[in-house]
Design a protein around this motif. Structure first.
Motif, short mmCIF file in Angstrom:
data_model
loop_
_atom_site.label_atom_id
_atom_site.label_comp_id
_atom_site.label_asym_id
_atom_site.label_seq_id
_atom_site.Cartn_x
_atom_site.Cartn_y
_atom_site.Cartn_z
N HIS A 16 22.10 28.05 47.13
CA HIS A 16 23.34 28.20 46.37
C HIS A 16 24.57 27.94 47.23
N HIS A 17 24.48 28.22 48.53
CA HIS A 17 25.62 28.04 49.44
C HIS A 17 25.71 26.61 49.97
N CYS A 18 24.76 25.73 49.61
CA CYS A 18 24.79 24.34 50.09
C CYS A 18 25.82 23.55 49.28
N PRO A 19 26.83 22.98 49.93
CA PRO A 19 27.88 22.27 49.16
C PRO A 19 27.43 20.92 48.62
N TYR A 20 26.35 20.34 49.16
CA TYR A 20 25.93 18.99 48.76
C TYR A 20 24.80 19.01 47.74
N LEU A 21 24.53 20.15 47.16
CA LEU A 21 23.41 20.26 46.22
C LEU A 21 23.87 19.94 44.81
N ASP A 22 23.13 19.07 44.13
CA ASP A 22 23.39 18.74 42.73
C ASP A 22 22.35 19.46 41.88
N ILE A 23 22.77 20.49 41.17
CA ILE A 23 21.84 21.30 40.38
C ILE A 23 21.33 20.53 39.16
N ASN A 24 22.06 19.49 38.73
CA ASN A 24 21.65 18.72 37.55
C ASN A 24 20.92 17.43 37.91
N HIS A 25 20.44 17.33 39.15
CA HIS A 25 19.70 16.13 39.57
C HIS A 25 18.37 16.06 38.82
N GLN A 26 18.00 14.84 38.37
CA GLN A 26 16.78 14.65 37.58
C GLN A 26 15.76 13.84 38.37
N ASP A 27 14.48 14.18 38.18
CA ASP A 27 13.41 13.43 38.83
C ASP A 27 13.04 12.22 37.98
N ASN A 28 11.91 11.59 38.28
CA ASN A 28 11.52 10.37 37.56
C ASN A 28 11.23 10.63 36.09
N ASP A 29 10.79 11.85 35.76
CA ASP A 29 10.52 12.21 34.36
C ASP A 29 11.73 12.79 33.66
N GLY A 30 12.85 12.92 34.36
CA GLY A 30 14.06 13.46 33.75
C GLY A 30 14.19 14.96 33.82
N THR A 32 15.17 18.58 35.38
CA THR A 32 16.07 19.22 36.32
C THR A 32 15.42 20.49 36.86
N ALA A 33 16.09 21.12 37.82
CA ALA A 33 15.57 22.37 38.39
C ALA A 33 15.50 23.46 37.33
N LEU A 34 16.49 23.50 36.43
CA LEU A 34 16.50 24.49 35.36
C LEU A 34 15.33 24.27 34.39
N MET A 35 15.04 23.02 34.08
CA MET A 35 13.90 22.72 33.19
C MET A 35 12.58 23.16 33.82
N ILE A 36 12.43 22.88 35.12
CA ILE A 36 11.18 23.21 35.81
C ILE A 36 10.98 24.72 35.84
N ALA A 37 12.05 25.46 36.17
CA ALA A 37 11.95 26.93 36.22
C ALA A 37 11.71 27.51 34.83
N SER A 38 12.31 26.90 33.79
CA SER A 38 12.13 27.38 32.42
C SER A 38 10.70 27.15 31.95
N GLN A 39 10.17 25.96 32.25
CA GLN A 39 8.82 25.64 31.82
C GLN A 39 7.79 26.49 32.56
N GLU A 59 21.86 21.41 28.42
CA GLU A 59 21.60 20.42 27.37
C GLU A 59 21.14 19.08 27.91
N ILE A 60 20.81 19.00 29.20
CA ILE A 60 20.27 17.75 29.75
C ILE A 60 18.86 17.55 29.19
N ARG A 61 18.52 16.28 28.88
CA ARG A 61 17.22 15.96 28.29
C ARG A 61 16.39 15.13 29.26
N ASP A 62 15.06 15.28 29.13
CA ASP A 62 14.17 14.46 29.94
C ASP A 62 13.87 13.15 29.21
N CYS A 63 12.87 12.42 29.68
CA CYS A 63 12.60 11.10 29.08
C CYS A 63 12.10 11.20 27.63
#
Length: 356
Positions: A16-30, A32-39, A59-63
């Motif tokens: 959380h203290h890393c300034p260069y971290l993008d929490i909404n970054h998506q992998d090849n399947d779309g 995000t970190a929030l989606m993975i933790a939720s699933q 509200e970010i969507r995967d593929c």
């Protein structure tokens, strides 16, 4: 993403203290970190991301067009669904392939407990804020007392007696918003007389609500001044509770005045210099919640002078007292043991006679 998948909460907290971290970054399947933790169903990780990562988008969507809420509903993660909905996730968002929302996917995958949770959230979409103005009395109590105190006619009294004598009371589930729910709310509320410590809400007039986006902690820090944050929080000093947060210098003076030994002195939070101490999770703060002044006391283990209690002897059976029944299989076991003992005794006696 790997930390969210594996449930490594401490790594998520430190990142959380890393300034260069993008929490909404998506992998090849779309995903995000929030989606993975939720699933995966890591509720604490999901709530931490929602509370401490200000740019986390629900509200970010995967593929396939699935959101974090739809994925949690498909897997039957009830607590994660509640956290996402109360953080502002859209319940009516549908996927791009089959045009189904979270409720439809929960019904299709057989997650009926998740459907029940969503139904209860829709019935009470706004969280109850237990502020200082809250009256800890069951609202239906006055109505029930008034009904009981009303003067009844002779026929009503007779019918009531007949019902009480010939009626059957079957066990039933507790009623929603009944006295049990009210007791739970009282014992866990913020300003409850039964709770020793608590925090004061920053926005008592706007509690969390279904469909309303909740601000993260960094956004609240930017929105409110340090004075307002200090007045709305609770701190501990010398065993008492006060509503003003001490700065880092006062905390150091408390720690030094309490204990001279530096090895036993608890470390003060370095992040407290910003003035927002209560927003940091308790497990992240390097301090002792039992001894908040920062001093860890010495504990001496002394052997008690009293002798160890002896086991009580079995009491003799009394003829007049009832005894527990002996089961059939136990009686058969006991008879078998007795027969085996008698055989062994007879064998020993025969051997002794032959030797003689």
């Amino acid at each position: 993403m790997v930390a969210c998948y594996k449930g490594f909460l401490e790594i998520v907290q430190h990142l959380h203290h890393c300034p260069y971290l993008d929490i909404n970054h998506q992998d090849n399947d779309g995903n995000t970190a929030l989606m993975i933790a939720s699933q995966a169903g890591h509720t604490i990780t999901v709530t931490y991301i929602l509370n401490y990562y200000p740019g986390a988008d629900t509200e970010i969507r995967d593929c396939r067009g699935f959101t974090a809420l739809i994925k949690a509903a498909m897997q039957g993660r009830d607590d994660v669904v509640s956290s996402l909905v109360m953080a502002g996730a859209d319940l009516n968002a549908v996927d791009t392939t089959k045009q189904k929302c979270a409720r439809d996917w929960a019904l299709k995958t057989g997650r009926y407990e998740t459907l029940n949770r969503l139904r209860r959230l829709n019935l009470r979409p706004r969280a109850e804020q237990f502020a200082e103005s809250y009256v800890p009395e069951w609202p239906e109590l006055k109505v029930l007392v008034a009904k009981a105190m009303v003067n009844k006619s002779a026929s009503q009294k007779i019918t009531q007696r007949i019902k009480s004598t010939f009626g059957f009371n079957f066990p039933r589930d507790p009623q929603e918003n009944g006295v049990l729910d009210h007791m739970v709310r009282i014992t866990t509320s913020i300003h409850s007389p039964l709770v020793a410590t608590g925090c004061r809400p920053l926005c008592p007039t706007s509690p969390p609500e279904v469909g309303k986006r909740r601000l993260a902690v960094p956004e609240l820090v930017k929105k409110h001044s340090e004075k307002e944050l200090g007045e709305s929080s609770v701190c501990h000093s010398n065993g008492s509770i006060s509503s003003i947060i001490p700065n880092i210098h006062s905390a150091e003076t408390i720690a030094t005045s309490c204990c001279v030994d530096t090895e036993r002195r608890g470390s003060i939070i370095s992040i407290a210099s910003t003035g927002v101490r209560t927003f940091i999770p308790r497990h992240m703060a390097h301090r002792n919640s039992v001894f908040p002044s920062g001093c860890i006391p010495k504990i001496q283990i002394v052997k008690s002078g009293e002798p160890t209690p002896k086991k009580e002897k079995k009491r003799k059976k009394h003829k007049g007292h009832l005894e527990p029944p002996i089961w059939k299989y136990k009686a058969e076991k006991q008879e078998k043991k007795k027969a085996e003992k008698e055989k062994e005794k007879s064998k020993k006696e025969k051997k002794e006679k032959k030797q003689k």
